[in-house]
Scaffold this active site. Structure first.
Site, PDB file in Angstrom:
ATOM      1  N   GLU A   1      10.450   1.216  10.284  1.00 57.63           N
ATOM      2  CA  GLU A   1      11.469   2.244  10.068  1.00 57.63           C
ATOM      3  C   GLU A   1      10.745   3.572  10.243  1.00 57.63           C
ATOM      4  OE1 GLU A   1      13.323   5.061   8.866  1.00 57.63           O
ATOM      5  OE2 GLU A   1      13.215   4.328   6.808  1.00 57.63           O
TER       6      GLU A   1
ATOM      7  N   CYS B   1      13.519  10.961   7.179  1.00 58.99           N
ATOM      8  CA  CYS B   1      13.432  10.393   8.527  1.00 58.99           C
ATOM      9  C   CYS B   1      14.725  10.628   9.288  1.00 58.99           C
ATOM     10  CB  CYS B   1      13.097   8.908   8.445  1.00 58.99           C
ATOM     11  SG  CYS B   1      14.150   8.004   7.322  1.00 58.99           S
TER      12      CYS B   1
ATOM     13  N   GLU C   1       9.674  15.691  15.661  1.00 58.48           N
ATOM     14  CA  GLU C   1      10.026  15.582  14.247  1.00 58.48           C
ATOM     15  C   GLU C   1       9.164  16.575  13.461  1.00 58.48           C
ATOM     16  OE1 GLU C   1       9.019  11.907  12.067  1.00 58.48           O
ATOM     17  OE2 GLU C   1      11.057  11.989  11.283  1.00 58.48           O
TER      18      GLU C   1
ATOM     19  N   LYS D   1       0.855  -1.184   0.000  1.00 56.82           N
ATOM     20  CA  LYS D   1       0.000   0.000   0.000  1.00 56.82           C
ATOM     21  C   LYS D   1       0.897   1.241   0.000  1.00 56.82           C
ATOM     22  CE  LYS D   1      -1.769   2.734   2.848  1.00 56.82           C
ATOM     23  NZ  LYS D   1      -1.574   3.974   2.054  1.00 56.82           N
TER      24      LYS D   1
HETATM   25  P1  NAI Z   1       1.857   8.060   8.350  1.00 55.02           P
HETATM   26  O1  NAI Z   1       2.663   7.213   9.276  1.00 55.02           O
HETATM   27  O2  NAI Z   1       0.472   8.378   8.755  1.00 55.02           O
HETATM   28  O3  NAI Z   1       1.790   7.374   6.914  1.00 55.02           O
HETATM   29  C1  NAI Z   1       2.714   6.422   6.412  1.00 55.02           C
HETATM   30  C2  NAI Z   1       1.956   5.285   5.735  1.00 55.02           C
HETATM   31  O4  NAI Z   1       1.155   4.597   6.687  1.00 55.02           O
HETATM   32  C3  NAI Z   1       0.995   5.736   4.630  1.00 55.02           C
HETATM   33  O5  NAI Z   1       1.007   4.786   3.589  1.00 55.02           O
HETATM   34  C4  NAI Z   1      -0.341   5.722   5.353  1.00 55.02           C
HETATM   35  O6  NAI Z   1      -1.443   5.577   4.484  1.00 55.02           O
HETATM   36  C5  NAI Z   1      -0.190   4.519   6.254  1.00 55.02           C
HETATM   37  N1  NAI Z   1      -1.063   4.504   7.430  1.00 55.02           N
HETATM   38  C6  NAI Z   1      -1.531   5.559   8.131  1.00 55.02           C
HETATM   39  N2  NAI Z   1      -2.318   5.137   9.135  1.00 55.02           N
HETATM   40  C7  NAI Z   1      -2.354   3.792   9.081  1.00 55.02           C
HETATM   41  C8  NAI Z   1      -3.004   2.778   9.848  1.00 55.02           C
HETATM   42  N3  NAI Z   1      -3.779   3.072  10.884  1.00 55.02           N
HETATM   43  N4  NAI Z   1      -2.820   1.490   9.510  1.00 55.02           N
HETATM   44  C9  NAI Z   1      -2.025   1.165   8.471  1.00 55.02           C
HETATM   45  N5  NAI Z   1      -1.406   2.070   7.703  1.00 55.02           N
HETATM   46  C10 NAI Z   1      -1.552   3.370   8.003  1.00 55.02           C
HETATM   47  O7  NAI Z   1       2.659   9.402   8.102  1.00 55.02           O
HETATM   48  P2  NAI Z   1       2.037  10.770   7.533  1.00 55.02           P
HETATM   49  O8  NAI Z   1       0.758  11.066   8.237  1.00 55.02           O
HETATM   50  O9  NAI Z   1       2.011  10.680   6.075  1.00 55.02           O
HETATM   51  O10 NAI Z   1       3.129  11.816   7.990  1.00 55.02           O
HETATM   52  C11 NAI Z   1       3.054  12.416   9.270  1.00 55.02           C
HETATM   53  C12 NAI Z   1       4.405  12.564   9.913  1.00 55.02           C
HETATM   54  O11 NAI Z   1       5.056  11.307   9.986  1.00 55.02           O
HETATM   55  C13 NAI Z   1       5.393  13.427   9.148  1.00 55.02           C
HETATM   56  O12 NAI Z   1       5.215  14.773   9.425  1.00 55.02           O
HETATM   57  C14 NAI Z   1       6.689  12.908   9.653  1.00 55.02           C
HETATM   58  O13 NAI Z   1       6.994  13.502  10.890  1.00 55.02           O
HETATM   59  C15 NAI Z   1       6.433  11.440   9.862  1.00 55.02           C
HETATM   60  N6  NAI Z   1       6.877  10.623   8.717  1.00 55.02           N
HETATM   61  C16 NAI Z   1       8.033   9.922   8.840  1.00 55.02           C
HETATM   62  C17 NAI Z   1       8.500   9.186   7.770  1.00 55.02           C
HETATM   63  C18 NAI Z   1       9.750   8.409   7.851  1.00 55.02           C
HETATM   64  O14 NAI Z   1      10.328   8.101   6.825  1.00 55.02           O
HETATM   65  N7  NAI Z   1      10.199   8.031   9.015  1.00 55.02           N
HETATM   66  C19 NAI Z   1       7.810   9.162   6.484  1.00 55.02           C
HETATM   67  C20 NAI Z   1       6.560   9.885   6.478  1.00 55.02           C
HETATM   68  C21 NAI Z   1       6.159  10.587   7.557  1.00 55.02           C
END
Ligand code: NAI
Ligand code: MG
Length: 494
Positions: free
Chosen positions: A266, A300, A397, A191
């Site tokens: 990660e 990240c 972050e 996904k």
């Molecule tokens: P997120 O963690 O919500 O999204 C990442 C992935 O998880 C997306 O594919 C999303 O659809 C999926 N997801 C979200 N909720 C889920 C659930 N309950 N069950 C299964 N999958 C789920 O991150 P978001 O909201 O896009 O970004 C928010 C913050 O997260 C950013 O501001 C940043 O601080 C952090 N982030 C960190 C990343 C990293 O590489 N460590 C990458 C993206 C965001």
């Protein structure tokens, strides 16, 4: 020889969007519900495509396809070396289409074309080739047990894996996830992030063209709490590999407990970048700037807590300030552009909110602090000094172009302050005293430490987090092992 894609000289044309449906069992299908969602170009905020919005029923179909292929299809019967050949073929097809794929990444994510071409897509190709070479080198061991027995271990694929990825490096995250999973012999339901589904779908098309059997790779675009959550709960999925926010990972881990899925995570970071007065300051200034502002700060492992030794602090800040003033923001399709827009309005708003916290908490705003232009989600390269360890901009972050500079006095103080965080993804140390740098590297609780460099990645080098920055490692042999189960076979010889 590493892949090199020519730098474009003039503005790059917008690519066509070709794949927008779910990819399940080798077929392109709309979501069962018929729903779609919009994906936008963050530089202009215009809608570029309507993408199938998968949900639980689509996940069911994708898991069934992956399960069938894993439990008895061609993939599970194929010789390991032949799996490798298919993976090399996929890497070759991506290389042939590298320009178009880079442009698609720029369209969907907003990152500058120079980065998409110079970093993301070459790393995608390199990662797939690295793991292609592993396919026929996954070995068990013979174990000298007591008694008249022959005991050995086999490393077997973990099974059907659910892979959930973020939007900051959309294509590269696909490669980090597909590479080790395919090499191990797993089948996949992915996904992609709702903000950036397009390059993942394009890569699925190329995997099909490369000859990967139907059902090995399935892609269901959609939202996290619906499609993502259905994948996490699905009893037909053996493992979840997730990259994203720590709070999301906590939800996923709780949900995955029901079916005892293996999980690797990660996650986020608040990485300390530590500059000693005895460092090569030219290199350190470049590293501090690049280590935070690269990819619009959406990394990240961004070096978002910049600790500078008191003696060189003011000079260092002056030089960073000059670099920020020179940074070119603009159309991401222009090859001169160094910084594009943030990925979406939610991220844009979050970052501006944090800039507000920085001001309220008494940090000194040295550059930026505002929106850039009046179209797209651009934010000026922002630099705060006088930041203390407790301020929100030093603990949370931000995931944007906001750099916090903290002063330190000596080496004794710095390890403790660097570790004063719930995260532990990465760190960097800049010093000409290499013994001091190694000692500090050992003290910092983080999965990666760079010495006199930043953001140096290699498919062979493991990457992942201590503490709330993750569980498990990606890349390298460690990344591959995370997609295998160990089976012990004991044979009586009497
Ligand atoms: P997120 O963690 O919500 O999204 C990442 C992935 O998880 C997306 O594919 C999303 O659809 C999926 N997801 C979200 N909720 C889920 C659930 N309950 N069950 C299964 N999958 C789920 O991150 P978001 O909201 O896009 O970004 C928010 C913050 O997260 C950013 O501001 C940043 O601080 C952090 N982030 C960190 C990343 C990293 O590489 N460590 C990458 C993206 C965001
Ligand atoms: Mg979210």
């Amino acid at each position: 020889m590493a892949t090199v894609i020519d730098k474009p000289q003039t503005k790059v044309a917008r690519p066509q969007v070709r794949q927008t449906q779910c990819f399940i069992g080798g077929k392109w299908v709309p979501a069962v519900s018929g729903k779609t969602f919009e994906t936008i170009h963050p530089a202009t905020e215009e809608v570029i495509a309507e993408v199938a919005e998968g949900d639980a029923e689509d996940i069911d179909a994708a898991v069934a396809a992956a399960r069938e292929q894993f439990d008895g299809g061609e993939w599970s019967k194929m010789d390991a070396r032949d799996r490798g050949i298919l993976m090399y073929r996929l890497a070759d097809l991506i290389e042939q289409e590298a320009d178009e794929l880079a442009a698609l990444e720029t369209l969907d994510n907003g990152k500058p074309i120079r980065d998409a071409r110079g970093a993301d897509i070459p790393l995608v190709i390199d990662t797939l080739r690295y793991y292609a070479g592993w396919c026929d080198k996954i070995q068990g061991a013979t174990i000298p047990v007591r008694g008249d027995y022959f005991c050995y271990t086999r490393r077997e694929p973990v099974g059907v894996v659910g892979q959930i990825i973020p939007w900051n490096f959309p294509a590269l995250m696909v490669a980090w996830k597909w590479g080790p999973a395919l090499a191990a012999g797993c089948t996949i339901v992915m996904k992609p992030a709702e903000q950036t589904p397009l390059t993942c779908l394009r890569m699925a098309r190329l995997a099909q063209k490369a000859g990967l059997p139907d059902g090995v790779i399935n892609v269901v675009p959609g939202y996290g709490p619906t499609a993502g959550a259905a994948l996490v709960r699905h009893p037909g999925v053996d493992k979840i590999a997730f990259t994203g926010e720590t709070t999301t990972a906590k939800i996923i881990q709780r949900e995955a407990v029901e079916t005892m899925k293996r999980c690797t995570f990660e996650l986020g970071g608040k990485s300390p970048n530590i500059v000693f007065a005895d460092a090569d300051l030219d290199a350190a200034v470049d590293g501090a700037h690049f280590g935070l502002y690269f990819n619009q700060g959406q990394c990240c492992c961004a070096g978002s807590r910049l600790f500078v030794e008191e003696r060189v602090h003011d000079e260092f800040v002056d030089r960073l300030k000059a670099k920020n003033h020179d940074r070119k923001l603009g159309d991401p399709f222009d090859p001169q552009t160094e910084q594009g827009p943030q990925v979406d309005k939610a991220q844009f708003d979050k970052i501006l909110k944090y800039i507000g916290y920085g001001k309220q908490e008494g940090a000194k705003l040295v550059t930026g602090g505002n929106r850039h232009g009046d179209e797209g989600y651009y934010i000026e390269p922002t630099l705060f000094t006088g930041v203390t360890d407790e301020m929100k901009i030093a603990t949370d972050e931000i995931f944007g172009p906001v750099l916090s500079v903290l002063k330190f006095k000596n080496v004794d103080e710095i390890a403790k302050r660097a570790n004063r965080t719930n995260f532990g993804l990465a760190a960097a140390v800049w010093s000409r005293d290499i013994a001091k740098a190694h000692k500090l590297a050992a003290k910092v609780r983080a999965g990666t430490v760079w010495i006199n460099c930043y953001d140096v990645f290699d498919a062979a080098a493991p990457f992942g987090g201590f503490k709330e920055s993750g569980i498990g490692r990606e890349l390298g042999e460690a990344g591959l092992q995370a997609y295998t189960e160990s089976k012990t076979v004991t044979v009586s010889l009497s």
